[in-house]
Scaffold this motif. Structure first.
Motif, PDB file in Angstrom:
ATOM      1  N   VAL A 199       0.839  -1.192   0.000  1.00 50.79           N
ATOM      2  CA  VAL A 199       0.000   0.000   0.000  1.00 50.79           C
ATOM      3  C   VAL A 199       0.879   1.249   0.000  1.00 50.79           C
ATOM      4  N   ALA A 200       0.620   2.135  -0.941  1.00 57.66           N
ATOM      5  CA  ALA A 200       1.361   3.400  -1.019  1.00 57.66           C
ATOM      6  C   ALA A 200       1.243   4.156   0.306  1.00 57.66           C
ATOM      7  N   CYS A 201       2.218   4.988   0.568  1.00 57.30           N
ATOM      8  CA  CYS A 201       2.257   5.719   1.840  1.00 57.30           C
ATOM      9  C   CYS A 201       2.133   7.227   1.661  1.00 57.30           C
ATOM     10  N   GLY A 202       1.746   7.668   0.467  1.00 57.75           N
ATOM     11  CA  GLY A 202       1.504   9.085   0.245  1.00 57.75           C
ATOM     12  C   GLY A 202       2.662   9.862  -0.328  1.00 57.75           C
ATOM     13  N   PHE A 203       3.859   9.294  -0.350  1.00 58.02           N
ATOM     14  CA  PHE A 203       5.015  10.046  -0.838  1.00 58.02           C
ATOM     15  C   PHE A 203       5.162   9.986  -2.351  1.00 58.02           C
ATOM     16  N   HIS A 204       4.706   8.897  -2.979  1.00 58.96           N
ATOM     17  CA  HIS A 204       4.715   8.847  -4.446  1.00 58.96           C
ATOM     18  C   HIS A 204       3.306   8.858  -5.014  1.00 58.96           C
ATOM     19  N   ALA A 205       2.326   8.458  -4.192  1.00 55.37           N
ATOM     20  CA  ALA A 205       0.935   8.423  -4.635  1.00 55.37           C
ATOM     21  C   ALA A 205       0.050   8.157  -3.430  1.00 55.37           C
ATOM     22  N   GLY A 206      -1.246   8.444  -3.602  1.00 59.50           N
ATOM     23  CA  GLY A 206      -2.224   8.125  -2.571  1.00 59.50           C
ATOM     24  C   GLY A 206      -2.488   9.272  -1.614  1.00 59.50           C
ATOM     25  N   THR A 207      -3.774   9.470  -1.295  1.00 53.15           N
ATOM     26  CA  THR A 207      -4.170  10.419  -0.257  1.00 53.15           C
ATOM     27  C   THR A 207      -4.489   9.649   1.008  1.00 53.15           C
ATOM     28  N   PRO A 208      -4.499  10.303   2.162  1.00 57.29           N
ATOM     29  CA  PRO A 208      -4.858   9.576   3.390  1.00 57.29           C
ATOM     30  C   PRO A 208      -6.192   8.848   3.273  1.00 57.29           C
ATOM     31  N   ALA A 209      -7.197   9.485   2.653  1.00 60.90           N
ATOM     32  CA  ALA A 209      -8.500   8.835   2.503  1.00 60.90           C
ATOM     33  C   ALA A 209      -8.397   7.601   1.612  1.00 60.90           C
ATOM     34  N   ASP A 210      -7.621   7.713   0.522  1.00 60.89           N
ATOM     35  CA  ASP A 210      -7.433   6.572  -0.372  1.00 60.89           C
ATOM     36  C   ASP A 210      -6.734   5.416   0.344  1.00 60.89           C
ATOM     37  N   LEU A 211      -5.710   5.749   1.120  1.00 62.66           N
ATOM     38  CA  LEU A 211      -4.930   4.720   1.793  1.00 62.66           C
ATOM     39  C   LEU A 211      -5.751   4.039   2.879  1.00 62.66           C
ATOM     40  N   LEU A 212      -6.556   4.811   3.579  1.00 63.09           N
ATOM     41  CA  LEU A 212      -7.437   4.232   4.590  1.00 63.09           C
ATOM     42  C   LEU A 212      -8.427   3.273   3.938  1.00 63.09           C
ATOM     43  N   ALA A 213      -9.015   3.677   2.822  1.00 63.07           N
ATOM     44  CA  ALA A 213      -9.959   2.813   2.115  1.00 63.07           C
ATOM     45  C   ALA A 213      -9.280   1.549   1.615  1.00 63.07           C
ATOM     46  N   THR A 214      -8.043   1.667   1.142  1.00 67.97           N
ATOM     47  CA  THR A 214      -7.305   0.501   0.665  1.00 67.97           C
ATOM     48  C   THR A 214      -7.016  -0.461   1.805  1.00 67.97           C
ATOM     49  N   CYS A 215      -6.596   0.074   2.946  1.00 68.84           N
ATOM     50  CA  CYS A 215      -6.344  -0.782   4.114  1.00 68.84           C
ATOM     51  C   CYS A 215      -7.627  -1.479   4.561  1.00 68.84           C
ATOM     52  N   ARG A 216      -8.724  -0.751   4.571  1.00 62.79           N
ATOM     53  CA  ARG A 216     -10.001  -1.343   4.967  1.00 62.79           C
ATOM     54  C   ARG A 216     -10.375  -2.494   4.028  1.00 62.79           C
ATOM     55  N   ALA A 217     -10.208  -2.265   2.723  1.00 59.16           N
ATOM     56  CA  ALA A 217     -10.539  -3.300   1.749  1.00 59.16           C
ATOM     57  C   ALA A 217      -9.614  -4.506   1.871  1.00 59.16           C
ATOM     58  N   ALA A 218      -8.337  -4.264   2.152  1.00 57.63           N
ATOM     59  CA  ALA A 218      -7.387  -5.368   2.321  1.00 57.63           C
ATOM     60  C   ALA A 218      -7.752  -6.213   3.537  1.00 57.63           C
ATOM     61  N   VAL A 219      -8.100  -5.553   4.630  1.00 53.98           N
ATOM     62  CA  VAL A 219      -8.509  -6.283   5.837  1.00 53.98           C
ATOM     63  C   VAL A 219      -9.744  -7.129   5.547  1.00 53.98           C
TER      64      VAL A 219
END
Length: 260
Positions: A41-61
């Motif tokens: 999961v991207a960490c925001g430094f090359h791509a991704g917003t906090p909201a996007d990353l949270l949604a991705t983590c939720r979907a992965a879980v």
């Protein structure tokens, strides 16, 4: 990796982890999460917003897919694919920041970061760059010494991670061409990225079951991989991933998380 030497590790014949780069705002993350067992999961430094990353983590879980922090140079404009000279303290701080932020997001939805994988130019740099490889190892160890480091076999970063007592996950790439030295052919060169699903699937089965792969010059190299990366941002990525999954099933290879 070394030329023309087969692996005897039985894990290559029966079990493999599949991973994909997710949370970057490109590709079909939802579809990839039905195929892979690990999400970088991207960490925001090359791509991704906090909201996007949270949604991705939720979907992965929700999908039962483990989460890794895909750390990068601070290079959103270049998608993390440009080399950057950075002092050791600055790079360590950036890496700790990224790992910690993603882990907080993952924990908020019932998950946790279990490994770290460098992205793009940083990934390729730490194959040989001692100073930046050391920075990654230091950052991972300082955040959580139970985290594993994912990278290219025989790379400087994995060698230093092992010496520091960290778990390592060796990785190969489904849709990338390799040099005779076992490194990735730069994306700027012709033939660096493969596009035929059947050929990609055949190569993954070959490297998984035999530990061998044909390099771009026709020579045979060994590929010792615990995990195979299925890029999610290339055209036809989901079709490639499904073809790989089906081919591994026909070959009798179990797709499951690596043991690291």
């Amino acid at each position: 990796m070394t030329p023309d030497r087969a692996t005897t590790d039985p894990a290559h014949a029966s079990r493999i982890d599949l991973n994909a780069d997710l949370g970057e705002g490109v590709g079909d993350d939802a579809a990839m999460l039905t195929i892979v067992t690990s999400a970088n999961v991207a960490c925001g430094f090359h791509a991704g917003t906090p909201a996007d990353l949270l949604a991705t983590c939720r979907a992965a879980v929700a999908a039962g897919v483990r989460i890794g922090a895909q750390v990068s140079y601070p290079d959103r404009a270049g998608f993390g694919r440009r080399f950057m000279e950075m002092s050791t303290p600055d790079l360590i701080a950036d890496l700790v920041y990224q790992i910690g932020a993603l882990d907080a997001l993952a924990r908020s939805v019932g998950g946790t970061v279990t490994y770290v994988k460098p992205h793009g130019a940083l990934y390729n740099t730490v194959v040989h760059h001692e100073q930046q490889a050391d920075a990654i190892v230091t950052a991972v160890r300082d955040v959580n010494p139970d985290l594993a480091v994912m990278g290219l076999p025989d790379s400087e970063v994995l060698a230093r991670a092992e010496r520091a007592g960290l778990a390592v996950i060796t990785e190969a790439f489904a849709d990338r061409a390799y040099t005779p030295a076992g490194t990735l052919v730069p994306r700027t060169e012709q033939g660096a990225v493969l596009s035929d699903s059947a050929e990609i699937a055949r190569r993954v089965v070959e490297m998984t079951t035999s530990g061998r792969l044909t390099a771009i010059d026709g020579s045979v190299i060994t590929v010792a991989a615990d995990s195979i990366c299925l890029h999610g941002d290339t055209p036809g990525a989901v079709d490639h991933a499904r073809a790989v999954l089906e081919a591994l099933g026909r070959a009798g290879v179990e797709v499951a998380r690596s043991r690291s």
